[in-house]
Design an enzyme around this catalytic site. Structure first.
Site, mmCIF file in Angstrom:
data_model
loop_
_atom_site.group_PDB
_atom_site.id
_atom_site.type_symbol
_atom_site.label_atom_id
_atom_site.label_comp_id
_atom_site.label_asym_id
_atom_site.label_seq_id
_atom_site.Cartn_x
_atom_site.Cartn_y
_atom_site.Cartn_z
ATOM 1 C CG PHE A 140 -1.852 1.256 1.136
ATOM 2 C CD1 PHE A 140 -2.972 1.242 0.332
ATOM 3 C CD2 PHE A 140 -1.541 2.422 1.818
ATOM 4 C CE1 PHE A 140 -3.791 2.368 0.227
ATOM 5 C CE2 PHE A 140 -2.358 3.548 1.720
ATOM 6 C CZ PHE A 140 -3.485 3.519 0.922
ATOM 7 C CG ASP A 225 5.470 3.956 2.128
ATOM 8 O OD1 ASP A 225 5.416 4.641 3.168
ATOM 9 O OD2 ASP A 225 4.525 3.869 1.325
ATOM 10 C CE LYS A 254 -1.281 6.938 6.967
ATOM 11 N NZ LYS A 254 -0.880 5.842 6.087
#
Ligand SMILES: *Cc1c(COP(=O)(O)O)cnc(C)c1O
Length: 401
Positions: A140, A225, A254
């Protein structure tokens, strides 16, 4: 308006690209959220790790308000007095020499892709438009067209083509497949050190280290990531540290914004991020002083409140306690730090109904895919609050036995 009215409005006027639990939050503080009926709920998702510091951390809110009173946006046409400080602080923290700021995680992934491609043409000598970036099955990396171009999840891709070419896929955890997929055109290998959205999948010990070695040997960039796993969530500052790996490019987002502001960044050394020249990439809001001031304070909170250590300690003890739950529904409990997945057996009827029951008990969790319940509370959580949660989790497993 009560929850029912608001849910109705959302369903009528909002696009249906999410399927949220029917809880309507109106305020939050620390680990707690409050719905419009005044019910208090423990946040066990942390906005997919974007609120690692807890909701509305007083120091981060203060930084946000003070910066909002001074200067919010200049665009990068002019300079501001926050971005240089954030850039330096991120380099000092991570040991890299350059940072490129963006807003969302997906944009930072796009930026890393552009960086790796440019690097391949300028430094590695790959022929124009031939560069490839190897990604992992079940990854993802966000929702942009390029990010879904290397997704292997049919529902993320359906009816969104045509896709960006140049992304061979290998199984996560498979070193042989990685080695085989590398060609002289390979610019980079893009990987999540733990596949969170895929169901908290932790690769075999030594996988990242050996993958990084394979990349080095073949002059291929190793891109991590760490948007969800980074900044303390897994009990280390970065998940790659579990394998002693120093990626060529690290992507963060985030909780860089402390749950108060969207900000992301690509971090690397000069020989990689130095490929950009003025005008070749950018973002109107990227590096804006409001976001940078928030990010600076968000990082300080993580360090000064020892959230990385707390995630490691609380995570370990919570996982030990979870493993003592006897339920025929549980297939496996796995995780690192406070990123924990409870995988249910297929016969359990899916994770969603467990999350619905947990919500009734005051615990807000989200299923990931069909059979995994993710437990990811803010990293400020204390043992006694985890025990409070554990009691509710046990109740629900008993009820749904
Ligand atoms: C959340 C996430 C993204 C995308 O971030 P957005 O801010 O939602 O665009 C990318 N990669 C990983 C690993 C993520 O968890």
């Amino acid at each position: 308006m009560d929850s029912k009215d608001l849910i109705h409005l959302e369903d009528v006027y909002g696009a249906h690209n999410y399927h949220p639990l029917d809880v309507v939050a109106t305020k939050a503080q620390g680990i707690w959220m409050y719905d419009v009926e005044g019910r208090k709920l423990l946040d066990f998702l942390s906005a997919y790790s974007a609120v690692n510091q807890g909701h509305r951390h007083p120091r981060i809110v203060k930084a946000l308000i003070e910066q909002a009173r001074r200067l919010t946006l200049t665009s990068r046409a002019f300079r501001n007095d926050q971005w240089p400080l954030l850039a330096k602080e991120l380099c000092d923290l991570t040991g890299y020499s350059m940072v490129l700021p963006m807003n969302s995680g997906a944009e930072a992934v796009e930026t890393a892709v552009k960086t790796a491609r440019k690097w391949a043409y300028q430094k590695k000598g790959v022929a124009q438009d031939q560069a490839e970036i190897i990604a992992c099955r079940d990854n993802f990396h966000g929702r942009t067209v390029t990010a879904i171009s290397f997704s292997t999840e049919p529902s993320y891709r359906k009816d969104f083509g045509p896709f960006t070419p140049g992304f061979p896929i290998v199984p996560f955890g498979d070193l042989e497949a990685l080695e085989k997929a590398i060609t002289p055109r390979t610019a980079a290998f893009l990987v999540e050190p733990i596949q969170a959205e895929a169901g908290i999948l932790i690769p075999p010990d030594g996988y990242l280290k050996k993958a990084a070695e394979i990349c080095r040997r073949n002059n291929v960039l190793f891109i991590a990531d760490e948007i969800q796993t980074g900044l303390g969530r897994v009990g280390k500052l970065f998940a790659c540290e579990y394998d002693d790996v120093r990626p060529d490019i690290v992507i963060i987002g985030k909780s860089l914004g402390g749950g108060c502001y969207p900000i992301s960044a690509v971090i690397a050394d000069r020989d990689v991020l130095g490929v950009f020249k003025p005008g070749e990439h950018g973002s109107t809001f990227g590096g804006n002083p409001l976001g940078c001031a928030v990010a600076r304070e968000s990082l300080k909170v993580i360090l000064e409140e020892k959230l990385v250590q707390n995630a490691a300690e609380r995570g370990q003890s919570f996982m030990d306690k979870l493993r003592k739950i006897r339920s025929r529904h549980i297939k496996e409990i796995r995780g690192r730090g406070l990123l924990i997945g409870v995988e249910l057996k297929p016969e359990a009827g899916g994770a969603r109904r467990f999350c619905e029951e947990l919500m009734k008990e005051g615990l807000l969790c989200k299923e990931t895919h069909d059979h995994v319940i993710r437990f990811a509370p803010p990293l400020i959580i204390r043992e006694k609050d985890l025990n409070w949660a554990l009691k509710r989790i046990k109740t629900v497993f008993k009820r749904l036995a």
